[in-house]
Scaffold this active site. Structure first.
Site, PDB file in Angstrom:
ATOM      1  N   ASP A 270       1.057  -1.441  -0.355  1.00  0.00           N
ATOM      2  CA  ASP A 270      -0.131  -0.226   0.120  1.00  0.00           C
ATOM      3  C   ASP A 270       1.126   0.953  -0.383  1.00  0.00           C
ATOM      4  O   ASP A 270       1.662   1.159   1.059  1.00  0.00           O
ATOM      5  CB  ASP A 270      -0.736   0.237   1.240  1.00  0.00           C
ATOM      6  CG  ASP A 270      -2.166  -1.090   0.990  1.00  0.00           C
ATOM      7  OD1 ASP A 270      -2.271  -1.721  -0.121  1.00  0.00           O
ATOM      8  OD2 ASP A 270      -2.890  -0.828   2.276  1.00  0.00           O
TER       9      ASP A 270
ATOM     10  N   SER B  68      -6.824   1.455  -1.160  1.00  0.00           N
ATOM     11  CA  SER B  68      -6.369  -0.227  -1.092  1.00  0.00           C
ATOM     12  C   SER B  68      -6.736  -0.943  -1.509  1.00  0.00           C
ATOM     13  O   SER B  68      -7.181  -1.605  -2.050  1.00  0.00           O
ATOM     14  CB  SER B  68      -5.315  -0.151  -0.051  1.00  0.00           C
ATOM     15  OG  SER B  68      -6.619  -0.041   1.321  1.00  0.00           O
TER      16      SER B  68
ATOM     17  N   HIS C  17      -9.251  -6.635   4.293  1.00  0.00           N
ATOM     18  CA  HIS C  17      -9.935  -4.948   4.348  1.00  0.00           C
ATOM     19  C   HIS C  17     -10.799  -5.687   2.954  1.00  0.00           C
ATOM     20  O   HIS C  17     -11.220  -4.613   2.491  1.00  0.00           O
ATOM     21  CB  HIS C  17      -9.513  -4.031   3.508  1.00  0.00           C
ATOM     22  CG  HIS C  17     -10.172  -2.615   4.374  1.00  0.00           C
ATOM     23  ND1 HIS C  17      -8.971  -1.593   3.843  1.00  0.00           N
ATOM     24  CD2 HIS C  17     -10.951  -2.607   5.647  1.00  0.00           C
ATOM     25  CE1 HIS C  17      -9.609  -0.514   5.065  1.00  0.00           C
ATOM     26  NE2 HIS C  17     -10.944  -1.179   5.502  1.00  0.00           N
TER      27      HIS C  17
END
Length: 168
Positions: A35, A73, A137
């Protein structure tokens, strides 16, 4: 979604060297995603920062040089794992504070839906061991965790998004 599966299989097949195909061995695949890392931030892509292990991996493998990332991201990760446009797999955005009416609408579910097949699933189903290390995520409910999306084991954090909207 067959097109996405075909594109993903084509991308993986393109990464396999002719020598590996001739020997009928499955290549090892290591995909490193960072990221907030720019294209030339690592030595294999031009940085002056000494990263000999990354250089060795890049010299022995395949370097991807034309991937289009999103500003966030999780949206980028959804595209990378499925080969699909992020809107097709539920991650049109991840910051719903910008446009609250999008929450829950098709393409804006806020998690990786089952409308796309992950590369981890394709590899696992073809005899590979698949592992995730780092940030997920992409969903935190049952059915949307890394082990539901093709990863045998995962080590890291799920990152549960918390959406709070306040009326003005």
């Amino acid at each position: 979604m067959n097109t996405n599966k075909t594109l993903l299989c084509t991308a993986v097949a393109a990464a396999i060297s002719p020598a590996v195909c001739a020997s009928k061995e499955q290549p090892n695949i290591l995909l490193i995603v960072g990221d907030d890392v720019g294209f030339a931030d690592t030595e294999p892509y031009g940085s002056e920062v000494d990263t000999p292990n990354l250089v060795e991996l890049a010299e022995e493998g395949v370097k991807f040089t034309n991937f289009h990332a999103s500003p966030t991201s999780s949206v980028t990760r959804s595209m990378m794992l499925t080969g699909a446009n992020s809107h097709e797999v539920g991650l049109g955005t991840f910051d719903y504070a910008v446009y609250p009416p999008a929450i829950g609408k098709p393409g804006y579910e806020g998690y990786l839906t089952h409308k796309g097949v992950t590369v981890a699933t394709l590899l696992r189903d073809n005899g590979y061991h698949t592992y995730l290390s780092g940030k997920w995520h992409l969903g935190h409910d049952d059915g949307y965790l890394p082990d539901d999306r093709g990863f045998e084991d995962s080590y890291g954090i799920l990152l549960v998004a918390q959406i709070t909207l306040t009326a003005i």
